[in-house]
Design a protein around this motif. Sequence first.
Motif, mmCIF file in Angstrom:
data_model
loop_
_atom_site.group_PDB
_atom_site.id
_atom_site.type_symbol
_atom_site.label_atom_id
_atom_site.label_comp_id
_atom_site.label_asym_id
_atom_site.label_seq_id
_atom_site.Cartn_x
_atom_site.Cartn_y
_atom_site.Cartn_z
ATOM 1 N N GLN A 48 3.866 7.537 0.795
ATOM 2 C CA GLN A 48 4.076 6.959 2.120
ATOM 3 C C GLN A 48 3.699 5.483 2.108
ATOM 4 O O GLN A 48 2.616 5.117 1.637
ATOM 5 C CB GLN A 48 3.238 7.685 3.178
ATOM 6 C CG GLN A 48 3.796 9.026 3.593
ATOM 7 C CD GLN A 48 3.130 9.554 4.848
ATOM 8 O OE1 GLN A 48 2.112 9.042 5.291
ATOM 9 N NE2 GLN A 48 3.713 10.577 5.445
ATOM 10 N N GLY A 49 4.605 4.648 2.622
ATOM 11 C CA GLY A 49 4.293 3.240 2.776
ATOM 12 C C GLY A 49 3.425 3.010 3.997
ATOM 13 O O GLY A 49 3.175 3.914 4.793
ATOM 14 N N LYS A 98 -3.345 12.360 -1.046
ATOM 15 C CA LYS A 98 -4.698 12.528 -1.572
ATOM 16 C C LYS A 98 -5.491 11.227 -1.511
ATOM 17 O O LYS A 98 -6.661 11.213 -1.194
ATOM 18 C CB LYS A 98 -4.644 13.030 -3.015
ATOM 19 C CG LYS A 98 -3.958 14.382 -3.168
ATOM 20 C CD LYS A 98 -3.902 14.796 -4.626
ATOM 21 C CE LYS A 98 -3.173 16.131 -4.808
ATOM 22 N NZ LYS A 98 -3.077 16.514 -6.243
ATOM 23 N N ARG A 99 -4.823 10.134 -1.844
ATOM 24 C CA ARG A 99 -5.517 8.857 -1.859
ATOM 25 C C ARG A 99 -4.537 7.735 -1.536
ATOM 26 O O ARG A 99 -3.327 7.893 -1.673
ATOM 27 C CB ARG A 99 -6.173 8.601 -3.219
ATOM 28 C CG ARG A 99 -5.191 8.415 -4.363
ATOM 29 C CD ARG A 99 -5.897 8.320 -5.696
ATOM 30 N NE ARG A 99 -4.958 8.088 -6.790
ATOM 31 C CZ ARG A 99 -4.707 6.892 -7.304
ATOM 32 N NH1 ARG A 99 -5.330 5.824 -6.804
ATOM 33 N NH2 ARG A 99 -3.854 6.742 -8.296
ATOM 34 N N SER A 100 -5.094 6.621 -1.117
ATOM 35 C CA SER A 100 -4.292 5.433 -0.856
ATOM 36 C C SER A 100 -4.487 4.440 -1.990
ATOM 37 O O SER A 100 -5.552 4.373 -2.601
ATOM 38 C CB SER A 100 -4.698 4.788 0.474
ATOM 39 O OG SER A 100 -4.464 5.670 1.551
ATOM 40 N N SER A 150 0.827 -1.210 0.000
ATOM 41 C CA SER A 150 0.000 0.000 0.000
ATOM 42 C C SER A 150 0.862 1.260 0.000
ATOM 43 O O SER A 150 1.940 1.296 0.605
ATOM 44 C CB SER A 150 -0.933 0.008 1.217
ATOM 45 O OG SER A 150 -0.196 0.032 2.420
ATOM 46 N N PHE A 151 0.347 2.274 -0.693
ATOM 47 C CA PHE A 151 1.042 3.558 -0.809
ATOM 48 C C PHE A 151 0.016 4.682 -0.730
ATOM 49 O O PHE A 151 -1.135 4.527 -1.139
ATOM 50 C CB PHE A 151 1.786 3.651 -2.151
ATOM 51 C CG PHE A 151 2.797 2.561 -2.368
ATOM 52 C CD1 PHE A 151 4.112 2.735 -1.972
ATOM 53 C CD2 PHE A 151 2.432 1.363 -2.958
ATOM 54 C CE1 PHE A 151 5.049 1.730 -2.161
ATOM 55 C CE2 PHE A 151 3.362 0.346 -3.144
ATOM 56 C CZ PHE A 151 4.671 0.536 -2.749
#
Length: 304
Positions: free
Chosen positions: A263-264, A209-211, A204-205
């Motif tokens: 961001q991890g 604004k969004r994942s 996941s990143f």
Amino acid sequence: MLRLDDLQVFVRTAERGSLSAAARELDVSPAVASAALKRLEAALQTRLFARSTRSLRLTAEGELFLAHARASLQSLEDGRQLLAGGRSEIAGVLQVSAPSDLGRNVLLPWFDEFQAQHPRLQLRLLISDRQADLYRQPVDVAIRLGQPPDSSLVALPLAADNRRVLCGAPAYFARHGRPQQPDDLLRHNCLLYMLAGRAHERWSFADGKRSQVVTVSGDRICDDADVVRRWAVAGRGLVYKSWLDVAADVRAGRLEVVLADYQGEPAPLNLFCTHRAQLSRPVTLLREFIQQRCAELQRERPWR
């Protein structure tokens, strides 16, 4: 009134899974050890062990009592040191469980430094990616990444803001190029490791604004996170690891972080125990020491 020697026999027997082994360690006869357990069970009015001709295991009541027995013995040892004027110099045995990669490559030199400061402290280290059962195994505290599956455990933060990062070796990027966005990972060889028996393949990143979650694949998978990191250093593919695990490799140029604008997933590092009574002075000092070292590594983190 519970006897100290009876508690010692109980704790050693639970840790070793054998009454005879506990008797040898305590330098008493099996008959004396057996009498101690019977005396303790009589005082508590409950069965602590289920016995057969071939096995010895804790009952549910025994598991509940084990943490309190350990804490009582540690409290008495702390009191002995206080009366002896040795409170400032910690001693005794500290049993710690830690994950493979972090344990071998990050915590091990930290433990060496900590023991150099406290030479009377003995360390028993259990290195494994399989989570130790703190109620059954001879472990005082466990150092783990992520949140505890067991809500009954006491969790104390060591590096609460740690995250996973995407890394690869310069040689890999020279051959295959660098991903520019998470979807590019579908065209890269991603090195996978097992978590609780399942491949950690959903990476996941978040970009503020969004994942986004990408299901990745690769030609290698292992249940030892240290092996997966070594594959990445050797240029075999990309790895999605805790920053604490790869910080030294990034600093040395063996690995490079990519997708740094994303961001991890969080990977908080915590210290776990079964009861706050287990937070003895050695445990408290070790926690403060590791917190400080983690904070130093976190200052070099690639995310904002």
